[in-house]
Design a protein around this motif. Structure first.
Motif, mmCIF file in Angstrom:
data_model
loop_
_atom_site.group_PDB
_atom_site.id
_atom_site.type_symbol
_atom_site.label_atom_id
_atom_site.label_comp_id
_atom_site.label_asym_id
_atom_site.label_seq_id
_atom_site.Cartn_x
_atom_site.Cartn_y
_atom_site.Cartn_z
ATOM 1 N N GLY A 1 4.421 -3.989 -58.252
ATOM 2 C CA GLY A 1 4.298 -4.523 -56.901
ATOM 3 C C GLY A 1 2.839 -4.725 -56.554
ATOM 4 N N LEU A 2 2.512 -5.856 -55.956
ATOM 5 C CA LEU A 2 1.122 -6.193 -55.678
ATOM 6 C C LEU A 2 0.809 -6.223 -54.185
ATOM 7 N N ALA A 3 1.626 -6.909 -53.442
ATOM 8 C CA ALA A 3 1.326 -7.130 -52.026
ATOM 9 C C ALA A 3 2.620 -7.391 -51.286
ATOM 10 N N CYS A 4 2.564 -7.140 -49.992
ATOM 11 C CA CYS A 4 3.758 -7.306 -49.171
ATOM 12 C C CYS A 4 3.369 -7.783 -47.781
ATOM 13 N N ILE A 5 4.167 -8.688 -47.262
ATOM 14 C CA ILE A 5 4.076 -9.051 -45.848
ATOM 15 C C ILE A 5 5.345 -8.561 -45.178
ATOM 16 N N SER A 6 5.185 -7.724 -44.171
ATOM 17 C CA SER A 6 6.348 -7.120 -43.529
ATOM 18 C C SER A 6 7.082 -8.147 -42.672
ATOM 19 N N ARG A 7 8.329 -7.871 -42.392
ATOM 20 C CA ARG A 7 9.080 -8.753 -41.514
ATOM 21 C C ARG A 7 8.563 -8.607 -40.087
ATOM 22 N N ASN A 8 8.815 -9.595 -39.304
ATOM 23 C CA ASN A 8 8.473 -9.657 -37.877
ATOM 24 C C ASN A 8 6.964 -9.678 -37.606
ATOM 25 N N ASP A 9 6.267 -8.538 -37.689
ATOM 26 C CA ASP A 9 4.857 -8.566 -37.302
ATOM 27 C C ASP A 9 3.937 -9.091 -38.402
ATOM 28 N N ARG A 10 4.481 -9.253 -39.609
ATOM 29 C CA ARG A 10 3.722 -9.853 -40.717
ATOM 30 C C ARG A 10 2.471 -9.051 -41.062
ATOM 31 N N SER A 11 2.563 -7.739 -40.984
ATOM 32 C CA SER A 11 1.484 -6.900 -41.501
ATOM 33 C C SER A 11 1.435 -7.025 -43.015
ATOM 34 N N SER A 12 0.251 -6.844 -43.576
ATOM 35 C CA SER A 12 0.105 -6.979 -45.026
ATOM 36 C C SER A 12 -0.282 -5.642 -45.658
ATOM 37 N N PHE A 13 0.194 -5.452 -46.874
ATOM 38 C CA PHE A 13 -0.054 -4.221 -47.623
ATOM 39 C C PHE A 13 -0.357 -4.589 -49.068
ATOM 40 N N TYR A 14 -1.167 -3.765 -49.713
ATOM 41 C CA TYR A 14 -1.607 -4.076 -51.072
ATOM 42 C C TYR A 14 -1.533 -2.870 -51.979
ATOM 43 N N ALA A 15 -1.278 -3.139 -53.251
ATOM 44 C CA ALA A 15 -1.428 -2.107 -54.265
ATOM 45 C C ALA A 15 -2.907 -1.891 -54.518
ATOM 46 N N GLY A 16 -3.230 -0.685 -54.940
ATOM 47 C CA GLY A 16 -4.633 -0.376 -55.187
ATOM 48 C C GLY A 16 -5.268 -1.255 -56.243
ATOM 49 N N SER A 17 -4.470 -1.704 -57.203
ATOM 50 C CA SER A 17 -5.013 -2.485 -58.311
ATOM 51 C C SER A 17 -5.514 -3.864 -57.882
ATOM 52 N N VAL A 18 -5.067 -4.344 -56.729
ATOM 53 C CA VAL A 18 -5.464 -5.685 -56.302
ATOM 54 C C VAL A 18 -6.142 -5.697 -54.939
ATOM 55 N N LYS A 19 -6.174 -4.575 -54.270
ATOM 56 C CA LYS A 19 -6.767 -4.525 -52.939
ATOM 57 C C LYS A 19 -8.238 -4.921 -53.011
ATOM 58 N N GLY A 20 -8.620 -5.836 -52.135
ATOM 59 C CA GLY A 20 -9.987 -6.336 -52.137
ATOM 60 C C GLY A 20 -10.170 -7.585 -52.980
ATOM 61 N N ARG A 21 -9.216 -7.874 -53.855
ATOM 62 C CA ARG A 21 -9.276 -9.101 -54.671
ATOM 63 C C ARG A 21 -8.200 -10.107 -54.290
ATOM 64 N N PHE A 22 -7.025 -9.627 -53.939
ATOM 65 C CA PHE A 22 -5.897 -10.492 -53.601
ATOM 66 C C PHE A 22 -5.661 -10.446 -52.097
ATOM 67 N N ILE A 23 -5.272 -11.584 -51.553
ATOM 68 C CA ILE A 23 -4.968 -11.679 -50.122
ATOM 69 C C ILE A 23 -3.614 -12.363 -49.960
ATOM 70 N N VAL A 24 -2.725 -11.713 -49.231
ATOM 71 C CA VAL A 24 -1.410 -12.288 -48.968
ATOM 72 C C VAL A 24 -1.401 -12.829 -47.539
ATOM 73 N N PHE B 1 17.229 -18.574 -45.328
ATOM 74 C CA PHE B 1 17.297 -17.393 -44.473
ATOM 75 C C PHE B 1 16.252 -17.531 -43.363
ATOM 76 N N THR B 2 16.380 -16.678 -42.349
ATOM 77 C CA THR B 2 15.423 -16.697 -41.240
ATOM 78 C C THR B 2 14.140 -16.039 -41.699
ATOM 79 N N PHE B 3 13.137 -16.850 -41.919
ATOM 80 C CA PHE B 3 11.917 -16.426 -42.612
ATOM 81 C C PHE B 3 11.281 -15.194 -41.968
ATOM 82 N N ASP B 4 11.137 -15.213 -40.657
ATOM 83 C CA ASP B 4 10.453 -14.117 -39.966
ATOM 84 C C ASP B 4 11.182 -12.786 -40.101
ATOM 85 N N ASP B 5 12.465 -12.820 -40.372
ATOM 86 C CA ASP B 5 13.268 -11.596 -40.415
ATOM 87 C C ASP B 5 13.223 -10.891 -41.760
ATOM 88 N N TYR B 6 12.482 -11.434 -42.697
ATOM 89 C CA TYR B 6 12.450 -10.883 -44.034
ATOM 90 C C TYR B 6 11.040 -10.483 -44.437
#
Length: 120
Positions: free
Chosen positions: A47-70, A27-32
């Protein structure tokens, strides 16, 4: 054919680090949006972390924020999950997933997972 392949799991001592990789194809990687999830025995998938499509913003669950990096490497169609300060609550099978809209519990495509074990 869409494929997501996780790698990098293993055994790590408490307090240690691991970097998981999710190699994507078909699939087109950037579009997902790409998400990381985990499921421990007897527990619901989390759910732990997410990279959004297109702009590649990152989001984290509270349980891993500050410890995990996507992060993502668009040239390699790969998303990484850097996991630091691993503790006895972190062992699980870790999955990556892809969706054309956003990260959510029922994403369209899933990998088969990679096992993370934390030893004390």
């Amino acid at each position: 054919e869409v494929q997501l392949v996780e790698s990098g799991g293993g055994v790590v001592q408490a307090g240690g680090s691991l970097r998981l990789s999710c190699a994507a194809s078909g699939f087109t990687f950037d579009d997902y949006a790409i998400g990381w999830f985990r499921q421990a025995p007897g527990k619901e998938r989390e759910g732990l972390a997410c990279i959004s499509r297109n702009d590649r913003s990152s989001f984290y669950a509270g349980s891993v924020k500050g410890r995990f990096i996507v992060s993502s490497d668009n040239a390699k169609n790969t998303v990484y999950l850097q996991m630091n300060s691993l503790n006895p609550e972190d062992p699980a099978v870790y999955y990556c997933a892809a969706d054309s809209i956003s990260c959510h519990r029922s994403m369209s495509y899933w990998g088969k997972g990679t096992l993370v074990t934390v030893s004390s």
